[in-house]
Scaffold this active site. Structure first.
Site, PDB file in Angstrom:
ATOM      1  CB  ILE A  12      13.808  33.241  31.407  1.00 14.48           C
ATOM      2  CG1 ILE A  12      13.570  32.659  31.482  1.00 14.48           C
ATOM      3  CG2 ILE A  12      14.689  33.080  29.853  1.00 14.48           C
ATOM      4  CD1 ILE A  12      13.376  31.348  31.774  1.00 14.48           C
TER       5      ILE A  12
ATOM      6  CB  THR B 239       3.573  41.034  37.861  1.00 15.02           C
ATOM      7  OG1 THR B 239       4.987  40.626  36.980  1.00 15.02           O
ATOM      8  CG2 THR B 239       3.310  41.246  36.501  1.00 15.02           C
TER       9      THR B 239
ATOM     10  CG  ASP C 233      -3.089  41.508  31.272  1.00 15.98           C
ATOM     11  OD1 ASP C 233      -2.365  40.589  31.118  1.00 15.98           O
ATOM     12  OD2 ASP C 233      -4.152  41.964  32.748  1.00 15.98           O
TER      13      ASP C 233
ATOM     14  CD  GLU D 166       1.942  35.929  38.697  1.00 17.78           C
ATOM     15  OE1 GLU D 166       2.862  36.047  39.590  1.00 17.78           O
ATOM     16  OE2 GLU D 166       1.456  37.518  38.012  1.00 17.78           O
TER      17      GLU D 166
ATOM     18  CB  THR E 131      -0.915  35.497  33.874  1.00 19.65           C
ATOM     19  OG1 THR E 131      -1.356  36.813  34.965  1.00 19.65           O
ATOM     20  CG2 THR E 131       0.110  35.656  32.835  1.00 19.65           C
TER      21      THR E 131
ATOM     22  CB  THR F  66       8.263  24.899  32.865  1.00 18.85           C
ATOM     23  OG1 THR F  66       9.228  24.652  34.452  1.00 18.85           O
ATOM     24  CG2 THR F  66       6.647  24.391  33.413  1.00 18.85           C
ATOM     25  CG  ASP F  67      12.135  20.260  34.603  1.00 13.81           C
ATOM     26  OD1 ASP F  67      11.239  22.095  35.261  1.00 13.81           O
ATOM     27  OD2 ASP F  67      13.511  20.491  34.787  1.00 13.81           O
ATOM     28  CD  GLU F  68       8.462  23.686  38.656  1.00 16.30           C
ATOM     29  OE1 GLU F  68       7.551  23.273  38.853  1.00 16.30           O
ATOM     30  OE2 GLU F  68       9.229  24.393  38.736  1.00 16.30           O
TER      31      GLU F  68
ATOM     32  CE1 TYR G 181       5.340  28.822  36.782  1.00 17.77           C
ATOM     33  CE2 TYR G 181       6.370  26.375  37.219  1.00 17.77           C
ATOM     34  CZ  TYR G 181       6.245  27.477  36.352  1.00 17.77           C
ATOM     35  OH  TYR G 181       7.165  27.655  34.875  1.00 17.77           O
TER      36      TYR G 181
ATOM     37  CE  LYS H   2       4.930  28.017  31.720  1.00 15.81           C
ATOM     38  NZ  LYS H   2       4.976  29.267  30.468  1.00 15.81           N
TER      39      LYS H   2
ATOM     40  CG  LEU I 263      17.787  27.719  45.850  1.00 13.24           C
ATOM     41  CD1 LEU I 263      17.556  27.414  46.440  1.00 13.24           C
ATOM     42  CD2 LEU I 263      18.401  25.811  45.367  1.00 13.24           C
TER      43      LEU I 263
ATOM     44  CG  ASN J 266      16.968  22.333  45.816  1.00 14.12           C
ATOM     45  OD1 ASN J 266      17.565  22.619  44.724  1.00 14.12           O
ATOM     46  ND2 ASN J 266      15.920  22.127  46.644  1.00 14.12           N
TER      47      ASN J 266
HETATM   48  P1  NAD Z   1       9.333  36.339  36.052  1.00  6.39           P
HETATM   49  O1  NAD Z   1       9.022  35.838  37.072  1.00  6.39           O
HETATM   50  O2  NAD Z   1      11.422  36.681  35.974  1.00  6.39           O
HETATM   51  O3  NAD Z   1       8.760  37.217  34.837  1.00  6.39           O
HETATM   52  C1  NAD Z   1       7.707  37.072  34.206  1.00  6.39           C
HETATM   53  C2  NAD Z   1       7.854  38.609  33.392  1.00  6.39           C
HETATM   54  O4  NAD Z   1       5.755  38.767  32.758  1.00  6.39           O
HETATM   55  C3  NAD Z   1       7.346  39.567  34.067  1.00  6.39           C
HETATM   56  O5  NAD Z   1       8.298  40.664  33.520  1.00  6.39           O
HETATM   57  C4  NAD Z   1       5.687  40.332  34.305  1.00  6.39           C
HETATM   58  O6  NAD Z   1       6.095  41.775  34.220  1.00  6.39           O
HETATM   59  C5  NAD Z   1       4.867  39.528  33.227  1.00  6.39           C
HETATM   60  N1  NAD Z   1       4.003  38.661  33.080  1.00  6.39           N
HETATM   61  C6  NAD Z   1       3.670  37.958  34.436  1.00  6.39           C
HETATM   62  N2  NAD Z   1       2.107  38.277  34.356  1.00  6.39           N
HETATM   63  C7  NAD Z   1       1.886  39.075  32.592  1.00  6.39           C
HETATM   64  C8  NAD Z   1       0.620  39.488  32.243  1.00  6.39           C
HETATM   65  N3  NAD Z   1      -0.569  39.184  32.861  1.00  6.39           N
HETATM   66  N4  NAD Z   1       0.906  39.982  31.478  1.00  6.39           N
HETATM   67  C9  NAD Z   1       1.906  40.440  30.015  1.00  6.39           C
HETATM   68  N5  NAD Z   1       2.955  40.208  31.482  1.00  6.39           N
HETATM   69  C10 NAD Z   1       2.776  39.739  32.328  1.00  6.39           C
HETATM   70  O7  NAD Z   1      10.212  34.586  34.708  1.00  6.39           O
HETATM   71  P2  NAD Z   1      10.910  33.428  34.129  1.00  6.39           P
HETATM   72  O8  NAD Z   1      11.383  32.450  35.279  1.00  6.39           O
HETATM   73  O9  NAD Z   1      11.977  34.486  33.035  1.00  6.39           O
HETATM   74  O10 NAD Z   1       9.732  32.645  33.355  1.00  6.39           O
HETATM   75  C11 NAD Z   1       9.658  33.412  32.173  1.00  6.39           C
HETATM   76  C12 NAD Z   1       8.837  32.262  31.283  1.00  6.39           C
HETATM   77  O11 NAD Z   1       9.496  30.732  31.583  1.00  6.39           O
HETATM   78  C13 NAD Z   1       7.958  31.647  32.223  1.00  6.39           C
HETATM   79  O12 NAD Z   1       7.031  31.360  31.573  1.00  6.39           O
HETATM   80  C14 NAD Z   1       8.214  30.643  32.956  1.00  6.39           C
HETATM   81  O13 NAD Z   1       7.097  29.597  33.061  1.00  6.39           O
HETATM   82  C15 NAD Z   1       9.215  30.267  32.161  1.00  6.39           C
HETATM   83  N6  NAD Z   1       9.723  29.075  32.535  1.00  6.39           N
HETATM   84  C16 NAD Z   1      10.922  29.547  33.452  1.00  6.39           C
HETATM   85  C17 NAD Z   1      12.061  28.464  34.109  1.00  6.39           C
HETATM   86  C18 NAD Z   1      12.863  29.263  35.350  1.00  6.39           C
HETATM   87  O14 NAD Z   1      13.706  28.886  36.466  1.00  6.39           O
HETATM   88  N7  NAD Z   1      12.778  30.336  35.310  1.00  6.39           N
HETATM   89  C19 NAD Z   1      12.377  27.888  33.873  1.00  6.39           C
HETATM   90  C20 NAD Z   1      11.818  27.027  32.799  1.00  6.39           C
HETATM   91  C21 NAD Z   1      10.424  27.917  31.965  1.00  6.39           C
HETATM   92  O1  DAU Z   2      11.690  23.650  36.289  1.00 10.18           O
HETATM   93  C1  DAU Z   2      11.719  24.860  36.121  1.00 10.18           C
HETATM   94  C2  DAU Z   2      11.452  25.815  37.181  1.00 10.18           C
HETATM   95  O2  DAU Z   2      11.882  26.066  38.114  1.00 10.18           O
HETATM   96  C3  DAU Z   2      10.197  26.822  36.621  1.00 10.18           C
HETATM   97  O3  DAU Z   2       9.780  26.582  35.701  1.00 10.18           O
HETATM   98  C4  DAU Z   2       9.803  27.543  37.410  1.00 10.18           C
HETATM   99  O4  DAU Z   2       9.324  28.932  37.127  1.00 10.18           O
HETATM  100  C5  DAU Z   2      10.821  28.178  38.278  1.00 10.18           C
HETATM  101  O5  DAU Z   2      11.035  28.729  39.811  1.00 10.18           O
HETATM  102  C6  DAU Z   2      11.667  27.206  38.844  1.00 10.18           C
HETATM  103  O6  DAU Z   2      10.893  26.609  40.175  1.00 10.18           O
HETATM  104  P1  DAU Z   2      11.416  25.630  41.023  1.00 10.18           P
HETATM  105  O7  DAU Z   2      10.324  25.601  42.005  1.00 10.18           O
HETATM  106  O8  DAU Z   2      12.520  24.438  40.898  1.00 10.18           O
HETATM  107  O9  DAU Z   2      12.664  26.811  41.556  1.00 10.18           O
HETATM  108  P2  DAU Z   2      12.899  28.186  43.004  1.00 10.18           P
HETATM  109  O10 DAU Z   2      13.891  28.490  42.323  1.00 10.18           O
HETATM  110  O11 DAU Z   2      11.680  28.676  43.724  1.00 10.18           O
HETATM  111  O12 DAU Z   2      12.933  26.220  43.806  1.00 10.18           O
HETATM  112  C7  DAU Z   2      14.579  25.527  43.979  1.00 10.18           C
HETATM  113  C8  DAU Z   2      14.809  24.375  44.887  1.00 10.18           C
HETATM  114  O13 DAU Z   2      15.089  24.976  45.769  1.00 10.18           O
HETATM  115  C9  DAU Z   2      13.455  23.259  44.700  1.00 10.18           C
HETATM  116  O14 DAU Z   2      13.600  22.398  45.236  1.00 10.18           O
HETATM  117  C10 DAU Z   2      13.035  24.324  46.289  1.00 10.18           C
HETATM  118  C11 DAU Z   2      14.252  24.745  46.757  1.00 10.18           C
HETATM  119  N1  DAU Z   2      14.280  25.996  47.590  1.00 10.18           N
HETATM  120  C12 DAU Z   2      13.399  27.506  46.579  1.00 10.18           C
HETATM  121  C13 DAU Z   2      13.905  28.124  47.919  1.00 10.18           C
HETATM  122  C14 DAU Z   2      12.942  29.532  47.384  1.00 10.18           C
HETATM  123  C15 DAU Z   2      14.118  25.643  49.043  1.00 10.18           C
HETATM  124  O15 DAU Z   2      14.806  25.058  49.665  1.00 10.18           O
HETATM  125  N2  DAU Z   2      14.378  27.665  49.220  1.00 10.18           N
HETATM  126  C16 DAU Z   2      13.767  29.023  49.384  1.00 10.18           C
HETATM  127  O16 DAU Z   2      14.265  29.846  50.238  1.00 10.18           O
END
Ligand code: NAD
Ligand code: DAU
Length: 341
Positions: free
Chosen positions: A12, A36, A59, A84, A100, A125-127, A153, A157, A193, A252
């Site tokens: 993101i 990372t 970091d 993370e 982190t 996050t909504d989690e 996780y 958060k 996913l 899913n």
């Molecule tokens: P990602 O795992 O793709 O990226 C995380 C980035 O943070 C990486 O580039 C990693 O190198 C860096 N990082 C990790 N530890 C670090 C540290 N100690 N110092 C500096 N950099 C560090 O994650 P993402 O999916 O892009 O999510 C970004 C943010 O959005 C997170 O805070 C996550 O909780 C939040 N978020 C993600 C989702 C989603 O669906 N992916 C949804 C809601 C919120």
């Molecule tokens: O809701 C926001 C969150 O969404 C973010 O805060 C997290 O960073 C992001 O990882 C994500 O969390 P989820 O656990 O919802 O996402 P994930 O893609 O890991 O899984 C989505 C759904 O799919 C969940 O119900 C688990 C399921 N799943 C996931 C994987 C990786 C499977 O069934 N098989 C899989 O292999």
């Protein structure tokens, strides 16, 4: 305006950097990222040479380095993506998540206090709200919903969110928080996913669906998330929390079948595997506050966005092949080896 973007080499964060540099030519963006397993400088290839962009490998837990960046760049705004982010990895090893996501956030908050910023924005996050029952489709999370995280996780958060709000109340730090639902789009690391299923389907590998596949997530295109974040940075009120969602709840299994259909692959590739421990049933987020205060709503149509995302992965095979040929295979074996036997 100078914005310090943490975690900008991840999914993101890199999309946000592209979005901001395309929409605000007069801003300077400084990115700190530890690189990372989830961080990838290739995500920033297009902007690395720009005069209004600087990348620092580091970091967010490194107080000395963070202070040095503040001294050199005097950021007006800090937006904290660094985390993370994968639930399954947090179940395997929570330590680095606490380090982190919580302590790293504290270091950034302290520097923001010490040097002064116009805004500290925490990307959450909504989690943090836990999950909703599958049979009560009328319920959605609002900004007032109780915090009830399920995984290491989401607990980390939530801790960070509370710390951010405490720094506002106690020290008057000008903060905002956004809590977004599941993102999809280009540059997503293939452990989540949608990205994992696209790559496995393309490679004719089994698609591991946890439990019965009926868990529900609310999917939003990363472009819509970035637009909402920009609006909050410009117009959000200090001390406020804003929910961001896609108004797009899907089981899913529905997503997995859509991906197979789009790629012309058979449903026989689907494998129902052992469930994720503590697996949240359903996330659904009310975007009423964002709509009422800023007129924001998600714009990307899911079918269209998913098709474009699949095409991005097809057109950028070298991006993900490089990933899955490295450390990733060890992770994949640990996470799925037993499950897929
Ligand atoms: P990602 O795992 O793709 O990226 C995380 C980035 O943070 C990486 O580039 C990693 O190198 C860096 N990082 C990790 N530890 C670090 C540290 N100690 N110092 C500096 N950099 C560090 O994650 P993402 O999916 O892009 O999510 C970004 C943010 O959005 C997170 O805070 C996550 O909780 C939040 N978020 C993600 C989702 C989603 O669906 N992916 C949804 C809601 C919120
Ligand atoms: O809701 C926001 C969150 O969404 C973010 O805060 C997290 O960073 C992001 O990882 C994500 O969390 P989820 O656990 O919802 O996402 P994930 O893609 O890991 O899984 C989505 C759904 O799919 C969940 O119900 C688990 C399921 N799943 C996931 C994987 C990786 C499977 O069934 N098989 C899989 O292999």
């Amino acid at each position: 305006m100078t914005i310090l973007v943490t975690g900008g080499a991840g999914f993101i964060g890199s999309n946000f950097i592209h979005y901001m540099l395309e929409n605000h030519y007069d801003y300077k963006l400084v990115c700190i990222d530890k690189l990372t397993y989830a961080g990838n400088l290739r995500n920033l290839e297009k902007v690395l040479g720009k005069s209004n962009f600087r990348f620092v490998k580091g970091d967010i837990c490194d107080r000395e380095l963070v202070n040095k960046i503040f001294e050199e760049e005097s950021p007006d705004v800090v937006i904290n993506f660094a985390a993370e982010s994968h639930v399954d990895r947090s179940i395997e090893n929570p330590d680095v998540f606490l380090m982190t996501n919580v302590l790293g956030t504290q270091v950034l908050l302290d520097a923001s206090r010490k040097y002064g910023v116009k805004r500290f924005h925490q990307v959450s996050t909504d989690e943090v709200y836990g999950d909703l029952p599958l049979e009560r489709r009328d319920l959605k999370f609002t900004e007032e919903s109780p915090l009830k995280p399920s995984s290491p996780y989401s607990a980390s958060k939530t801790a960070a969110d509370l710390l951010v709000l405490a720094y506002h109340r106690t020290y008057g730090l000008p903060v905002t928080i956004s809590r977004c639902s599941n993102n999809y789009g280009p540059y997503q690391f293939p452990e989540k996913l949608i990205s994992l299923m696209i790559i496995n389907a393309f490679n004719n590998k089994p698609l591991p669906v946890y439990g019965d596949g009926k868990n529900v997530r609310d999917w939003i295109h990363v472009k819509d998330h970035c637009e909402a974040l920009n609006i909050i940075l410009q117009k959000g009120k200090e001390g406020e929390v804003y929910n961001i969602g896609g108004n797009n709840e899907r089981e899913n299994i529905e997503i997995v079948k859509m991906i197979l259909k789009e790629l012309g692959k058979p449903e026989e590739l689907i494998r129902f595997v052992k469930d994720r421990p503590g697996h949240d049933k359903r996330y659904a987020i009310s975007t009423a506050k964002m709509e009422k205060e800023f007129g924001w709503h998600p714009k990307v149509d899911f079918e269209q966005g998913l098709r474009e995302t699949i095409n991005w992965y097809l057109e950028n095979r070298d991006w993900w092949e490089e990933i899955i040929n490295g450390e990733y295979m060890k992770y994949y074996e640990r996470m799925y080896g037993e499950r897929l036997k």
